[in-house]
Each structure stands twice: as structure tokens, then as C-alpha cells.
Scaffold this motif. Structure first.
Motif, PDB file in Angstrom:
ATOM      1  N   ALA A   1       0.837  -1.204   0.000  1.00 30.64           N
ATOM      2  CA  ALA A   1       0.000   0.000   0.000  1.00 30.64           C
ATOM      3  C   ALA A   1       0.871   1.252   0.000  1.00 30.64           C
ATOM      4  O   ALA A   1       0.574   2.225  -0.698  1.00 30.64           O
ATOM      5  CB  ALA A   1      -0.936  -0.006   1.202  1.00 30.64           C
ATOM      6  N   ARG A   2       1.942   1.231   0.770  1.00 31.00           N
ATOM      7  CA  ARG A   2       2.865   2.378   0.761  1.00 31.00           C
ATOM      8  C   ARG A   2       3.506   2.543  -0.605  1.00 31.00           C
ATOM      9  O   ARG A   2       3.758   3.662  -1.057  1.00 31.00           O
ATOM     10  CB  ARG A   2       3.923   2.203   1.840  1.00 31.00           C
ATOM     11  N   ALA A   3       3.790   1.434  -1.264  1.00 27.80           N
ATOM     12  CA  ALA A   3       4.358   1.503  -2.608  1.00 27.80           C
ATOM     13  C   ALA A   3       3.388   2.187  -3.552  1.00 27.80           C
ATOM     14  O   ALA A   3       3.797   3.015  -4.372  1.00 27.80           O
ATOM     15  CB  ALA A   3       4.714   0.101  -3.100  1.00 27.80           C
ATOM     16  N   ASP A   4       2.101   1.864  -3.450  1.00 28.49           N
ATOM     17  CA  ASP A   4       1.102   2.506  -4.300  1.00 28.49           C
ATOM     18  C   ASP A   4       1.049   4.008  -4.067  1.00 28.49           C
ATOM     19  O   ASP A   4       1.010   4.794  -5.004  1.00 28.49           O
ATOM     20  CB  ASP A   4      -0.281   1.895  -4.071  1.00 28.49           C
ATOM     21  N   VAL A   5       1.066   4.416  -2.807  1.00 26.44           N
ATOM     22  CA  VAL A   5       1.037   5.846  -2.478  1.00 26.44           C
ATOM     23  C   VAL A   5       2.291   6.526  -3.001  1.00 26.44           C
ATOM     24  O   VAL A   5       2.231   7.611  -3.596  1.00 26.44           O
ATOM     25  CB  VAL A   5       0.893   6.058  -0.952  1.00 26.44           C
ATOM     26  N   SER A   6       3.429   5.894  -2.817  1.00 26.77           N
ATOM     27  CA  SER A   6       4.692   6.469  -3.293  1.00 26.77           C
ATOM     28  C   SER A   6       4.674   6.629  -4.808  1.00 26.77           C
ATOM     29  O   SER A   6       5.108   7.650  -5.343  1.00 26.77           O
ATOM     30  CB  SER A   6       5.866   5.588  -2.870  1.00 26.77           C
ATOM     31  N   ARG A   7       4.181   5.620  -5.510  1.00 25.75           N
ATOM     32  CA  ARG A   7       4.087   5.662  -6.971  1.00 25.75           C
ATOM     33  C   ARG A   7       3.170   6.806  -7.406  1.00 25.75           C
ATOM     34  O   ARG A   7       3.498   7.560  -8.332  1.00 25.75           O
ATOM     35  CB  ARG A   7       3.563   4.325  -7.486  1.00 25.75           C
ATOM     36  N   GLU A   8       2.037   6.963  -6.727  1.00 24.29           N
ATOM     37  CA  GLU A   8       1.097   8.039  -7.060  1.00 24.29           C
ATOM     38  C   GLU A   8       1.732   9.410  -6.865  1.00 24.29           C
ATOM     39  O   GLU A   8       1.378  10.361  -7.552  1.00 24.29           O
ATOM     40  CB  GLU A   8      -0.154   7.928  -6.195  1.00 24.29           C
ATOM     41  N   ARG A   9       2.667   9.507  -5.935  1.00 21.25           N
ATOM     42  CA  ARG A   9       3.342  10.789  -5.668  1.00 21.25           C
ATOM     43  C   ARG A   9       4.569  10.993  -6.540  1.00 21.25           C
ATOM     44  O   ARG A   9       5.314  11.936  -6.350  1.00 21.25           O
ATOM     45  CB  ARG A   9       3.726  10.865  -4.196  1.00 21.25           C
ATOM     46  N   GLY A  10       4.799  10.084  -7.483  1.00 19.84           N
ATOM     47  CA  GLY A  10       5.869  10.259  -8.451  1.00 19.84           C
ATOM     48  C   GLY A  10       7.183   9.589  -8.092  1.00 19.84           C
ATOM     49  O   GLY A  10       8.177   9.774  -8.799  1.00 19.84           O
ATOM     50  N   ALA A  11       7.225   8.823  -7.025  1.00 19.71           N
ATOM     51  CA  ALA A  11       8.473   8.150  -6.641  1.00 19.71           C
ATOM     52  C   ALA A  11       8.771   7.016  -7.613  1.00 19.71           C
ATOM     53  O   ALA A  11       7.869   6.354  -8.119  1.00 19.71           O
ATOM     54  CB  ALA A  11       8.371   7.608  -5.224  1.00 19.71           C
TER      55      ALA A  11
END
Length: 64
Positions: free
Chosen positions: A19-29
Motif C-alpha cells: 500500500a505504501r508503494a502505491d502511495v509512493s508511486r502516485e506521488r511520483g516516486a
């Protein structure tokens, strides 16, 4: 939809990492990384399920 509360503790932890990976991806990481103790075999076994160990060991050098 996954019922997080119904998951085993280990599976819940893996789901939270993803889930943290998804949030990070959405923020451009472009990557997500973390540290754990080399001797924490339970954590490392979990992380091996969701990420790749790249051989790096972290060193800290206090500046104060």
C-alpha cells in the motif's frame, strides 16, 4: 477489496508495504526502500516476498 483485519499479521505487514508503494508511486516516486536489522529474519523473510534485497548494508556516521 482486501479485509486487512482478517489477514494474518505477516500478510497484513506485506499488504501495508505494498500500500505504501502505491502511495509512493502516485506521488511520483520511482522506488521505495527501507532498512531493517540484518538479524531480523522474520522481517527479512517478509520483505523478500515484496521486494528485492540488493546487497547493500547501511552505515551511519554521526556528525555531532
Amino acid at each position: 477489496m482486501v479485509d486487512i483485519g482478517a489477514l494474518r499479521e505477516e500478510d497484513r505487514a506485506a499488504w501495508e508495504v505494498l500500500a505504501r508503494a502505491d502511495v509512493s508511486r502516485e506521488r511520483g516516486a520511482s522506488r521505495l526502500y527501507w532498512t531493517t536489522q540484518d538479524s531480523d529474519t522474520a522481517a527479512r523473510a517478509l520483505y523478500d516476498k515484496v521486494a528485492s534485497f540488493n546487497g547493500f548494508v547501511r552505515y551511519d556516521c554521526p556528525l555531532v
